[in-house]
Design a protein around this motif. Structure first.
Motif, PDB file in Angstrom:
ATOM      1  N   ILE A 177       3.419  11.555  -2.252  1.00 35.48           N
ATOM      2  CA  ILE A 177       3.574  13.017  -2.303  1.00 35.48           C
ATOM      3  C   ILE A 177       4.551  13.427  -3.392  1.00 35.48           C
ATOM      4  O   ILE A 177       4.279  14.326  -4.200  1.00 35.48           O
ATOM      5  CB  ILE A 177       4.045  13.548  -0.931  1.00 35.48           C
ATOM      6  N   PHE A 178       5.709  12.756  -3.434  1.00 36.09           N
ATOM      7  CA  PHE A 178       6.753  13.160  -4.377  1.00 36.09           C
ATOM      8  C   PHE A 178       6.390  12.847  -5.827  1.00 36.09           C
ATOM      9  O   PHE A 178       6.832  13.551  -6.739  1.00 36.09           O
ATOM     10  CB  PHE A 178       8.085  12.494  -4.006  1.00 36.09           C
ATOM     11  N   ILE A 179       5.619  11.774  -6.042  1.00 38.84           N
ATOM     12  CA  ILE A 179       5.205  11.467  -7.414  1.00 38.84           C
ATOM     13  C   ILE A 179       4.354  12.600  -7.974  1.00 38.84           C
ATOM     14  O   ILE A 179       4.563  13.075  -9.091  1.00 38.84           O
ATOM     15  CB  ILE A 179       4.448  10.119  -7.482  1.00 38.84           C
ATOM     16  N   PHE A 180       3.368  13.048  -7.176  1.00 39.45           N
ATOM     17  CA  PHE A 180       2.496  14.122  -7.639  1.00 39.45           C
ATOM     18  C   PHE A 180       3.240  15.458  -7.708  1.00 39.45           C
ATOM     19  O   PHE A 180       3.106  16.202  -8.675  1.00 39.45           O
ATOM     20  CB  PHE A 180       1.269  14.231  -6.732  1.00 39.45           C
ATOM     21  N   ALA A 181       4.038  15.745  -6.668  1.00 39.72           N
ATOM     22  CA  ALA A 181       4.789  16.993  -6.666  1.00 39.72           C
ATOM     23  C   ALA A 181       5.832  16.990  -7.779  1.00 39.72           C
ATOM     24  O   ALA A 181       6.006  17.976  -8.503  1.00 39.72           O
ATOM     25  CB  ALA A 181       5.462  17.195  -5.310  1.00 39.72           C
ATOM     26  N   GLY A 182       6.531  15.831  -7.925  1.00 36.81           N
ATOM     27  CA  GLY A 182       7.560  15.727  -8.964  1.00 36.81           C
ATOM     28  C   GLY A 182       6.977  15.826 -10.361  1.00 36.81           C
ATOM     29  O   GLY A 182       7.545  16.480 -11.235  1.00 36.81           O
ATOM     30  N   SER A 183       5.830  15.177 -10.578  1.00 39.64           N
ATOM     31  CA  SER A 183       5.179  15.243 -11.894  1.00 39.64           C
ATOM     32  C   SER A 183       4.799  16.679 -12.242  1.00 39.64           C
ATOM     33  O   SER A 183       4.993  17.135 -13.372  1.00 39.64           O
ATOM     34  CB  SER A 183       3.928  14.354 -11.906  1.00 39.64           C
ATOM     35  N   ALA A 184       4.249  17.389 -11.239  1.00 43.53           N
ATOM     36  CA  ALA A 184       3.851  18.777 -11.468  1.00 43.53           C
ATOM     37  C   ALA A 184       5.069  19.646 -11.784  1.00 43.53           C
ATOM     38  O   ALA A 184       5.028  20.492 -12.693  1.00 43.53           O
ATOM     39  CB  ALA A 184       3.117  19.317 -10.246  1.00 43.53           C
ATOM     40  N   LEU A 185       6.169  19.418 -11.055  1.00 41.13           N
ATOM     41  CA  LEU A 185       7.382  20.221 -11.274  1.00 41.13           C
ATOM     42  C   LEU A 185       8.008  19.933 -12.632  1.00 41.13           C
ATOM     43  O   LEU A 185       8.403  20.849 -13.354  1.00 41.13           O
ATOM     44  CB  LEU A 185       8.400  19.943 -10.158  1.00 41.13           C
ATOM     45  N   VAL A 186       8.100  18.632 -12.976  1.00 40.64           N
ATOM     46  CA  VAL A 186       8.715  18.256 -14.257  1.00 40.64           C
ATOM     47  C   VAL A 186       7.879  18.759 -15.434  1.00 40.64           C
ATOM     48  O   VAL A 186       8.406  19.160 -16.470  1.00 40.64           O
ATOM     49  CB  VAL A 186       8.916  16.726 -14.329  1.00 40.64           C
ATOM     50  N   THR A 187       6.543  18.726 -15.272  1.00 39.71           N
ATOM     51  CA  THR A 187       5.662  19.234 -16.321  1.00 39.71           C
ATOM     52  C   THR A 187       5.896  20.727 -16.557  1.00 39.71           C
ATOM     53  O   THR A 187       5.888  21.199 -17.698  1.00 39.71           O
ATOM     54  CB  THR A 187       4.183  19.007 -15.940  1.00 39.71           C
ATOM     55  N   ARG A 188       6.153  21.437 -15.470  1.00 39.87           N
ATOM     56  CA  ARG A 188       6.352  22.889 -15.585  1.00 39.87           C
ATOM     57  C   ARG A 188       7.799  23.253 -15.915  1.00 39.87           C
ATOM     58  O   ARG A 188       8.058  24.185 -16.653  1.00 39.87           O
ATOM     59  CB  ARG A 188       5.932  23.557 -14.270  1.00 39.87           C
ATOM     60  N   PHE A 189       8.741  22.503 -15.312  1.00 41.55           N
ATOM     61  CA  PHE A 189      10.172  22.780 -15.532  1.00 41.55           C
ATOM     62  C   PHE A 189      10.860  21.512 -16.010  1.00 41.55           C
ATOM     63  O   PHE A 189      11.383  20.737 -15.208  1.00 41.55           O
ATOM     64  CB  PHE A 189      10.831  23.280 -14.241  1.00 41.55           C
ATOM     65  N   GLU A 190      10.852  21.281 -17.307  1.00 41.30           N
ATOM     66  CA  GLU A 190      11.367  20.022 -17.870  1.00 41.30           C
ATOM     67  C   GLU A 190      12.846  19.821 -17.572  1.00 41.30           C
ATOM     68  O   GLU A 190      13.318  18.686 -17.455  1.00 41.30           O
ATOM     69  CB  GLU A 190      11.127  20.004 -19.381  1.00 41.30           C
ATOM     70  N   TRP A 191      13.590  20.938 -17.412  1.00 39.99           N
ATOM     71  CA  TRP A 191      15.037  20.834 -17.173  1.00 39.99           C
ATOM     72  C   TRP A 191      15.361  20.144 -15.852  1.00 39.99           C
ATOM     73  O   TRP A 191      16.480  19.691 -15.635  1.00 39.99           O
ATOM     74  CB  TRP A 191      15.681  22.222 -17.190  1.00 39.99           C
ATOM     75  N   LEU A 192      14.361  20.020 -14.949  1.00 43.16           N
ATOM     76  CA  LEU A 192      14.585  19.342 -13.679  1.00 43.16           C
ATOM     77  C   LEU A 192      14.947  17.869 -13.868  1.00 43.16           C
ATOM     78  O   LEU A 192      15.627  17.280 -13.035  1.00 43.16           O
ATOM     79  CB  LEU A 192      13.340  19.454 -12.791  1.00 43.16           C
ATOM     80  N   LEU A 193      14.474  17.275 -14.997  1.00 42.71           N
ATOM     81  CA  LEU A 193      14.812  15.881 -15.283  1.00 42.71           C
ATOM     82  C   LEU A 193      16.328  15.691 -15.360  1.00 42.71           C
ATOM     83  O   LEU A 193      16.871  14.692 -14.886  1.00 42.71           O
ATOM     84  CB  LEU A 193      14.170  15.438 -16.606  1.00 42.71           C
ATOM     85  N   TYR A 194      17.020  16.663 -15.972  1.00 39.61           N
ATOM     86  CA  TYR A 194      18.477  16.582 -16.086  1.00 39.61           C
ATOM     87  C   TYR A 194      19.137  16.724 -14.712  1.00 39.61           C
ATOM     88  O   TYR A 194      20.144  16.077 -14.414  1.00 39.61           O
ATOM     89  CB  TYR A 194      18.986  17.670 -17.034  1.00 39.61           C
ATOM     90  N   LEU A 195      18.552  17.564 -13.853  1.00 43.71           N
ATOM     91  CA  LEU A 195      19.071  17.743 -12.497  1.00 43.71           C
ATOM     92  C   LEU A 195      18.927  16.461 -11.687  1.00 43.71           C
ATOM     93  O   LEU A 195      19.869  16.016 -11.026  1.00 43.71           O
ATOM     94  CB  LEU A 195      18.325  18.890 -11.806  1.00 43.71           C
ATOM     95  N   PHE A 196      17.725  15.842 -11.788  1.00 43.34           N
ATOM     96  CA  PHE A 196      17.503  14.579 -11.086  1.00 43.34           C
ATOM     97  C   PHE A 196      18.430  13.487 -11.622  1.00 43.34           C
ATOM     98  O   PHE A 196      18.967  12.679 -10.865  1.00 43.34           O
ATOM     99  CB  PHE A 196      16.043  14.134 -11.241  1.00 43.34           C
ATOM    100  N   GLY A 197      18.611  13.452 -12.940  1.00 46.48           N
ATOM    101  CA  GLY A 197      19.495  12.463 -13.558  1.00 46.48           C
ATOM    102  C   GLY A 197      20.928  12.622 -13.090  1.00 46.48           C
ATOM    103  O   GLY A 197      21.622  11.643 -12.799  1.00 46.48           O
TER     104      GLY A 197
END
Length: 237
Positions: free
Chosen positions: A157-177
């Motif tokens: 679930i999280f891989i698909f949801a996370g991929s969709a979110l990161v694709t739309r909001f790239e800045w989330l990568l920095y938040l996760f990091g």
């Protein structure tokens, strides 16, 4: 209907085999709760690894059957879209298939051993959790089976949801990091902290106790049990 099943026959067989293996592990191997010995652990590990290696050889010899590519044009289109790192430098279909199969098999093998090595640290984390909650070693396998199965579903679930979110909001990568960095620093600072605790003081247990009936003690290997007509969830759950 026949055409539909013919098109997805690989995925149907794949899920049947995986589900069958899980049921055998749960209903046959794990039916008698006991402390698993080192010998048994090694045999089980060898069995699951042999299944993984069997899939590697399947991809090496029949990898194209997964996506039912029947000509060089379908193969090149698929590779260009999903595996652009694979170089198909021939128009001969059989030669191109051999290149694709070998490359796909090596990709799978690399991914498998990467995941295998990354999972080793989980062993220590899981052991720390089981110890801190005073779980009886004979119940480890049951807890791990359902816990890992749940983790697979949640990861899916999280891989698909996370991929969709990161694709739309790239800045989330920095938040996760930042969250990962915070977690790492926190674990390092508290590495020598005593982890044993009263399970009833755990925030999650306290929260659940307000919404469901939580039994104060373990009851053999049960996740839940009916007592005097009322359903109770045990700390093992």
């Amino acid at each position: 209907m026949v055409e539909f099943f013919g098109k997805y026959i690989f995925f149907i067989v794949f899920f049947v085999v995986v589900l069958g293996a899980l049921l055998v592990d749960l209903l046959l191997v794990g039916r008698n709760k006991h402390v698993i010995s080192l010998k048994e652990s090694l045999l089980l590990t060898a069995f699951w690894m042999s299944l993984a290696m069997g899939f590697y050889f399947f991809i090496w010899f029949f990898g194209d059957h997964i996506h039912q590519m029947t000509n060089i044009y379908e193969l090149k289109a698929f590779v260009q879209t999903y595996s652009p790192h694979i170089i198909i430098n021939t128009d001969n279909f059989e030669e191109a298939l051999a290149i694709y199969r070998q490359s796909a098999a090596m990709d799978y093998l690399a991914g498998y051993f990467l995941e295998f090595s990354l999972s080793l640290d989980n062993v220590f984390v899981i052991l720390m959790i089981l110890t801190s909650f005073s779980v009886d070693p004979k119940n480890y396998k049951t807890v791990l089976f359902w816990g890992i199965l749940g983790a697979i579903i949640m990861r899916f679930i999280f891989i698909f949801a996370g991929s969709a979110l990161v694709t739309r909001f790239e800045w989330l990568l920095y938040l996760f990091g930042a969250f990962l960095a915070y977690s790492g620093v926190k674990m390092f600072i508290e590495r020598n902290k005593e982890e044993n605790r009263d399970i009833h003081e755990h925030p999650l247990v306290k929260y659940l106790s307000r919404h469901i009936n939580v039994h104060p003690t373990y009851i053999d290997g049960y996740f839940w049990k009916k007592i005097d007509g009322k359903l109770f969830f045990t700390p093992l759950f």
